[in-house]
Design a protein around this motif. Structure first.
Motif: not given
Length: 413
Positions: A97-100, A408-412
């Motif tokens: 995720s870019p917002t990890e 799994l798709p990443p979440v933001e």
């Protein structure tokens, strides 16, 4: 002495215990904050700043995504889903995720004043002589605009002897290695505050509400309550989340560890449990995908610091912990009621979305169903439960599970 006896009772109750693990704060993984965390005015009690700020106080952390097997090189084409380990016909999206959330490395805290004399001679004679500090705090999750109540517990030795009517400073890490003192309080006597937010004041407590004009904006902050008599600490977290935060929740004993009774032995030896193979990787990948991780256990709160230390030593991601505030923890139907009530408060009062949930017993399954977790997103570790799955999934272990999670798709968020 009553807590020592309670610890012995834990052994006797082992077969009926539904508990889970937590020493200190996350070690080298550090305090954490989101880049949008903002900063407090560091001059709390006088015109002088309370916390020294290092020139390089920016966000510093390991790339947890790459360490967990995610990142641009994890798939055949950077940024593109691949077949990977997914079932036939399913896509595998290995991007982090870019917002990890990346916690800071090292807290850099240094008290700004020397130790002070104890308020009471009895403290130095009969309390601190009981043994090492066993201070702890309750990780707090709130939304912006809600009260930011910080609850600490202060005690010494295996008997968990309460520290009463002694001075405690409250500090917040407002940016990496940058601390601000937000107030001072005194530890309580038995029953002084009654019951606050479901926590009974059994003595040695601090209930500190951050003043409204100094509340923290959205972000995750390490909290440090500093005992001025000896500079011992209680370390925990304040999470200020917008409604809609997606989390992964897991039980601990028998789910992450190999035995249902591990919480009992943690009271005597925090390092004793064995982690299930691949469990740490699974939850590290969830964190890299952008989820927040919550460890929910019925272990008693005096095992808090031992539990945190075990998770840190076993390389789990920094997560939020919630333990029972009862002296002997929770078990059976009481454990289910306790877990359900806590998760309901997060879902209904904080807008938290429990996206995935892990357990090993029927009480875990029924708890997750009661708070609205999709049955297909409930994962039960094989071995303990043999009843109706009620739409949940039985997993054989975390090694294959970590591969599923990696797709799994990443979440933001």
């Amino acid at each position: 002495m009553h807590r020592l006896l309670s610890a012995i009772v834990l052994v006797c109750a082992a077969c009926a215990f539904d508990v889970g693990p937590e020493p200190g704060t996350p070690g080298d993984q550090d305090a954490g904050f989101r880049p949008d965390a903002g900063a407090l005015d560091a001059a709390a009690d006088s015109g002088e700043p309370d916390a020294a700020v290092e020139p390089d106080g920016g966000l510093v952390a390991e790339d947890a995504g790459e360490d967990a097997g995610l990142g641009p090189d994890a798939g055949p084409d950077a940024g593109e889903p691949d077949a990977g380990s997914a079932d036939a016909g399913e896509v595998c999206d290995r991007r982090p995720s870019p917002t990890e959330w990346l916690p800071c490395r090292g807290d850099g805290f240094v008290p700004d004043s020397p130790e002070e004399d104890w308020q009471h001679t009895t403290t130095s004679l009969f309390v601190v002589t009981q043994g090492s500090p066993r201070h702890r705090g309750i990780d707090t999750i709130v939304n912006p605009g809600q009260e930011q109540l910080l609850i600490g517990k202060f005690a010494y030795g295996v008997a968990d002897k309460d520290l009463k009517d002694e001075k405690v400073e409250v500090w917040i890490e407002v940016a990496c290695r940058s601390w601000a003192r937000v107030g001072v309080d005194y530890t309580s006597d038995d029953g002084e505050h009654g019951t606050v937010e479901g926590v009974e004041d059994d003595g040695g407590r601090v209930f500190f509400a951050i003043p409204e004009d100094r509340r923290l904006p959205v972000g995750s902050y390490r909290v440090k309550m500093l005992v001025k008599g000896d500079h011992s600490e209680a370390n925990f977290w304040l999470h200020v989340w917008e409604p809609g935060m997606r989390v992964v929740v897991s039980d601990i004993d028998g789910t992450i560890t190999t035995r249902e009774t591990d919480g009992v032995w943690t009271a005597f030896d925090p390092s004793s449990p064995t982690a299930r193979e691949g469990a740490n990787d699974t939850f590290r990948i969830y964190a890299a995908k952008g989820y927040r991780v919550l460890f929910l256990t019925a272990r008693p709160d005096f095992t808090t610091e031992g539990t945190r230390g075990w998770f840190d030593a076993n390389r789990f991601p920094v997560g939020s912990f919630h333990l029972s505030q009862r002296t002997i923890g929770e078990h059976g139907a009481d454990a289910q009621a306790y877990k359900t009530a806590y998760l309901q408060s997060l879902v209904e009062d904080r807008g938290v979305i429990v996206e995935w949930a892990y357990g090993n017993k029927e009480t875990d399954l029924d708890t997750y169903l009661a708070v609205g977790v999709e049955p297909g997103h409930i994962q039960l570790v094989a071995g303990e439960y043999t009843g109706d799955l009620k739409g949940s999934t039985m997993i054989d272990g975390y090694v294959p599970e970590s591969e599923r999670v990696a797709c799994l798709p990443p979440v933001e968020q």
